[in-house]
Design an enzyme around this catalytic site. Structure first.
Site, PDB file in Angstrom:
ATOM      1  N   ASN A 145     -32.292 -31.063  30.104  1.00 28.55           N
ATOM      2  CA  ASN A 145     -32.280 -30.875  31.557  1.00 28.55           C
ATOM      3  C   ASN A 145     -33.622 -31.344  32.122  1.00 28.55           C
ATOM      4  O   ASN A 145     -34.643 -30.694  31.924  1.00 28.55           O
ATOM      5  CB  ASN A 145     -32.043 -29.388  31.851  1.00 28.55           C
ATOM      6  CG  ASN A 145     -31.972 -29.077  33.330  1.00 28.55           C
ATOM      7  OD1 ASN A 145     -32.299 -29.904  34.170  1.00 28.55           O
ATOM      8  ND2 ASN A 145     -31.557 -27.863  33.650  1.00 28.55           N
ATOM      9  N   HIS A 184     -25.107 -32.735  37.455  1.00 27.65           N
ATOM     10  CA  HIS A 184     -26.427 -32.339  36.962  1.00 27.65           C
ATOM     11  C   HIS A 184     -26.284 -31.912  35.502  1.00 27.65           C
ATOM     12  O   HIS A 184     -25.324 -31.226  35.136  1.00 27.65           O
ATOM     13  CB  HIS A 184     -26.960 -31.188  37.823  1.00 27.65           C
ATOM     14  CG  HIS A 184     -28.211 -30.565  37.266  1.00 27.65           C
ATOM     15  ND1 HIS A 184     -29.310 -31.322  36.920  1.00 27.65           N
ATOM     16  CD2 HIS A 184     -28.530 -29.266  36.991  1.00 27.65           C
ATOM     17  CE1 HIS A 184     -30.255 -30.503  36.461  1.00 27.65           C
ATOM     18  NE2 HIS A 184     -29.810 -29.262  36.485  1.00 27.65           N
ATOM     19  N   CYS A 186     -33.329 -28.644  40.846  1.00 23.73           N
ATOM     20  CA  CYS A 186     -32.346 -29.567  40.236  1.00 23.73           C
ATOM     21  C   CYS A 186     -31.555 -30.348  41.265  1.00 23.73           C
ATOM     22  O   CYS A 186     -30.906 -31.338  40.929  1.00 23.73           O
ATOM     23  CB  CYS A 186     -31.405 -28.792  39.334  1.00 23.73           C
ATOM     24  SG  CYS A 186     -32.280 -27.967  38.016  1.00 23.73           S
TER      25      CYS A 186
HETATM   26  O1  UT7 Z   1     -30.833 -26.624  35.860  1.00 23.29           O
HETATM   27  C1  UT7 Z   1     -31.092 -25.493  36.652  1.00 23.29           C
HETATM   28  C2  UT7 Z   1     -30.006 -24.526  36.554  1.00 23.29           C
HETATM   29  N1  UT7 Z   1     -29.984 -23.948  35.236  1.00 23.29           N
HETATM   30  C3  UT7 Z   1     -28.846 -23.815  34.614  1.00 23.29           C
HETATM   31  O2  UT7 Z   1     -27.822 -24.238  35.100  1.00 23.29           O
HETATM   32  C4  UT7 Z   1     -28.864 -23.060  33.304  1.00 23.29           C
HETATM   33  C5  UT7 Z   1     -27.722 -22.107  33.259  1.00 23.29           C
HETATM   34  N2  UT7 Z   1     -27.736 -21.263  32.089  1.00 23.29           N
HETATM   35  C6  UT7 Z   1     -27.444 -21.717  30.831  1.00 23.29           C
HETATM   36  O3  UT7 Z   1     -27.260 -22.900  30.618  1.00 23.29           O
HETATM   37  C7  UT7 Z   1     -27.279 -20.695  29.760  1.00 23.29           C
HETATM   38  O4  UT7 Z   1     -27.246 -19.417  30.324  1.00 23.29           O
HETATM   39  C8  UT7 Z   1     -28.389 -20.731  28.663  1.00 23.29           C
HETATM   40  C9  UT7 Z   1     -28.253 -21.995  27.838  1.00 23.29           C
HETATM   41  C10 UT7 Z   1     -29.745 -20.657  29.301  1.00 23.29           C
HETATM   42  C11 UT7 Z   1     -28.203 -19.537  27.725  1.00 23.29           C
HETATM   43  O5  UT7 Z   1     -26.896 -19.558  27.191  1.00 23.29           O
HETATM   44  P1  UT7 Z   1     -25.965 -18.270  27.252  1.00 23.29           P
HETATM   45  O6  UT7 Z   1     -24.730 -18.620  26.575  1.00 23.29           O
HETATM   46  O7  UT7 Z   1     -25.884 -17.825  28.678  1.00 23.29           O
HETATM   47  O8  UT7 Z   1     -26.769 -17.258  26.377  1.00 23.29           O
HETATM   48  P2  UT7 Z   1     -27.274 -15.791  26.741  1.00 23.29           P
HETATM   49  O9  UT7 Z   1     -28.541 -15.867  27.487  1.00 23.29           O
HETATM   50  O10 UT7 Z   1     -26.150 -15.004  27.323  1.00 23.29           O
HETATM   51  O11 UT7 Z   1     -27.544 -15.258  25.273  1.00 23.29           O
HETATM   52  C12 UT7 Z   1     -26.494 -15.127  24.301  1.00 23.29           C
HETATM   53  C13 UT7 Z   1     -27.125 -14.733  22.980  1.00 23.29           C
HETATM   54  C14 UT7 Z   1     -28.122 -13.605  23.114  1.00 23.29           C
HETATM   55  O12 UT7 Z   1     -28.020 -12.821  21.924  1.00 23.29           O
HETATM   56  P3  UT7 Z   1     -27.248 -11.417  21.938  1.00 23.29           P
HETATM   57  O13 UT7 Z   1     -27.933 -10.603  22.982  1.00 23.29           O
HETATM   58  O14 UT7 Z   1     -25.837 -11.772  22.289  1.00 23.29           O
HETATM   59  O15 UT7 Z   1     -27.437 -10.938  20.555  1.00 23.29           O
HETATM   60  C15 UT7 Z   1     -29.443 -14.285  23.164  1.00 23.29           C
HETATM   61  O16 UT7 Z   1     -30.491 -13.483  22.710  1.00 23.29           O
HETATM   62  O17 UT7 Z   1     -27.874 -15.845  22.461  1.00 23.29           O
HETATM   63  C16 UT7 Z   1     -29.221 -15.447  22.237  1.00 23.29           C
HETATM   64  N3  UT7 Z   1     -30.073 -16.584  22.551  1.00 23.29           N
HETATM   65  C17 UT7 Z   1     -30.443 -17.504  21.669  1.00 23.29           C
HETATM   66  N4  UT7 Z   1     -30.184 -17.643  20.356  1.00 23.29           N
HETATM   67  C18 UT7 Z   1     -30.704 -18.716  19.725  1.00 23.29           C
HETATM   68  C19 UT7 Z   1     -30.613 -16.917  23.762  1.00 23.29           C
HETATM   69  N5  UT7 Z   1     -31.323 -18.053  23.659  1.00 23.29           N
HETATM   70  C20 UT7 Z   1     -31.231 -18.433  22.363  1.00 23.29           C
HETATM   71  C21 UT7 Z   1     -31.763 -19.521  21.643  1.00 23.29           C
HETATM   72  N6  UT7 Z   1     -31.465 -19.621  20.336  1.00 23.29           N
HETATM   73  N7  UT7 Z   1     -32.530 -20.467  22.237  1.00 23.29           N
END
Ligand code: UT7
Length: 328
Positions: free
Chosen positions: A287, A257, A117
Site C-alpha cells: 500500500n 486503491h 489514500c
Molecule cells: O490504505 C488506507 C486504508 N487502510 C486499509 O484499508 C487497511 C484496512 N485493514 C486491513 O487491511 C486489515 O485490517 C489488516 C491487514 C490491517 C489486518 O488484517 P485483519 O484480518 O483485519 O487482522 P486483525 O487485525 O483482525 O487480526 C487478526 C489476527 C489477530 O490475532 P488474534 O487476536 O485473532 O489472535 C492479530 O493479532 O491476526 C493477528 N495479526 C497478525 N498476525 C501475523 C495482526 N497482524 C498480524 C501480522 N502477522 N502482521
C-alpha cells in the site's frame, strides 16, 4: 464531437525505489509470517526508498520527467502540479514546490493535497476542474508517498502493509469526451480516530515526549478501517455507475486503491466486475497510500485501449473516499 471540455489523461509516469522489503525480511523484524501476510493482505513485497538525503520529491521527479518525455514536452510547459501525499519532504514548503524547482517547471504553480489514500483521486477531480475552467492547458496530478518515513517497523499492524512509490498523470483539454467524466467524492472526519499520525501537527507538536510515545508514526485500527473501506468503496462505485447508467459490462477496468486484496475483491464483487478486469499490483508494491492508483495506471498502461471506460476508487485516512469515471 461535443462542445464540452473535459480533462483527458494524455501521459502517465511512475516510480518505485529499487529496494524490495520482502515478507521474509519482515519475519525477522516483527512477529509475523509470510503466509499470514499473503493470505490476509495479498502483499508479497513492497519497495522502500533507502539512502541519506532522499525524500518523496526524489521519487516524484523521475515519474514526472518520464511523463514529459512520453508526451514530448518540456517541464516548463506545465501550468500546475498537484501532489497528493501525506509524506511531503517538509511540513512546508509543499513538495509540489520542491518538485517544480528540481525539474525546472518554471511556469508552474502547485500545491500538496492531503487526503491520504484518496490523495490522487481528489487531485484528479481538482486538476480536471482547472482544465474545465478553460484557464489551464497542462496540469500534472501526482499521487505518491514515502510511507517508510512514518511507519514504525516494530508495529506489525502497519509495517507489513505500507511501501514507497507513486506516479503522475498529465491532464489536457479534450473536446471529444475523453478523460475525467464524473466523480463521487466523500469524506467523514469522524473516522480520524481509526487512522492517523497523532503528533507533528498543531494539536500535538513534535516533542521528546511525542517521539518517545511513537506518536509520529502511523496509527491504524485495521479491522475498523477495513469495514468502512469495503462499504465506502463499493457504495461510491455503485453510485457512480448508477448515475451514469453503466453496467459492469460497460467498464473495461476497475482501478481500486491497493490496501488489501480482500478489500479489492470485495469491491469488485459488489460491482459485479470480474477480477480479470481489476488492476492489481498490491503483491509487488504493498500500500503506497496516494501512490497506488497512478502506479496501477503506470503498470497497466499497455493494456488500456483508447475509449476504455475505467473507474478509479479509493478509501483512506480522514476518512476520505470516492470513485471517478474516466474515458481513456
Ligand atoms: O490504505 C488506507 C486504508 N487502510 C486499509 O484499508 C487497511 C484496512 N485493514 C486491513 O487491511 C486489515 O485490517 C489488516 C491487514 C490491517 C489486518 O488484517 P485483519 O484480518 O483485519 O487482522 P486483525 O487485525 O483482525 O487480526 C487478526 C489476527 C489477530 O490475532 P488474534 O487476536 O485473532 O489472535 C492479530 O493479532 O491476526 C493477528 N495479526 C497478525 N498476525 C501475523 C495482526 N497482524 C498480524 C501480522 N502477522 N502482521
Amino acid at each position: 464531437m461535443t462542445e464540452k471540455v473535459t480533462a483527458a489523461i494524455t501521459a502517465v509516469g511512475g516510480y518505485v525505489p529499487e529496494y524490495r522489503l520482502t515478507n521474509k525480511e519482515l519475519e525477522t523484524m516483527v512477529e509475523t509470517n509470510d503466509e499470514w501476510i499473503r493470505t490476509r493482505t495479498g502483499i508479497e513485497e513492497r519497495r522502500i526508498q533507502k539512502g541519506e538525503g532522499l525524500a518523496l520529491s526524489d521519487m516524484i521527479v523521475p515519474a514526472v520527467l518520464e511523463l514529459c518525455k512520453k508526451r514530448g514536452m518540456e517541464p516548463s510547459e506545465i501550468d500546475c502540479l498537484i501532489v497528493g501525499t501525506i509524506t511531503g519532504d517538509y511540513p512546508f514548503p509543499s513538495t509540489a514546490n520542491v518538485v517544480c524547482d528540481k525539474i525546472g517547471a518554471k511556469n508552474a504553480w502547485g500545491f500538496d493535497l492531503a487526503a491520504a489514500c484518496s490523495g490522487f483521486l481528489y487531485g484528479l477531480t481538482t486538476g480536471a476542474a482547472l482544465i474545465e475552467s478553460g484557464r489551464y492547458k497542462k496540469i500534472v496530478v501526482v499521487g505518491a508517498d514515502k510511507m517508510s518515513s512514518i511507519i514504525d517497523y516494530t508495529d506489525r499492524n502497519t509495517c507489513i502493509i505500507f511501501g514507497d512509490g507513486g506516479g503522475a498523470v498529465l491532464l489536457e483539454p479534450n473536446f471529444d469526451g475523453f478523460g475525467v467524466l464524473d466523480s463521487v467524492l466523500k469524506s467523514d472526519g469522524s473516522g480520524r480516530k481509526y487512522l492517523k499520525t497523532e503528533a507533528g501537527g498543531s494539536l500535538l507538536p513534535t516533542s521528546l515526549e511525542t517521539v518517545q510515545k511513537k506518536q509520529h508514526f502511523v496509527y491504524q485500527e485495521g479491522a475498523a478501517v477495513y469495514k468502512y473501506a469495503v462499504k465506502g468503496m463499493a457504495d461510491a462505485v455503485h453510485e457512480l455507475m448508477e448515475r451514469n447508467h453503466l453496467t459492469a459490462d460497460d467498464i473495461a477496468w476497475l482501478v481500486p486503491h491497493q490496501a488489501n486484496i480482500r478489500i479489492i475483491e470485495s469491491t469488485a464483487h459488489r460491482a459485479n466486475i470480474p477480477m480479470d478486469k481489476v488492476m492489481v499490483n498490491i503483491n509487488k508494491y504493498g500500500n503506497t497510500t496516494a501512490g497506488t492508483l497512478p502506479l496501477c495506471l503506470w503498470d497497466y498502461e499497455s493494456k488500456l485501449k483508447k475509449g476504455d471506460l475505467i473507474i478509479l476508487a479509493a478509501f483512506g485516512g480522514g476518512f476520505t473516499w470516492g470513485a471517478t469515471l474516466v474515458r481513456w
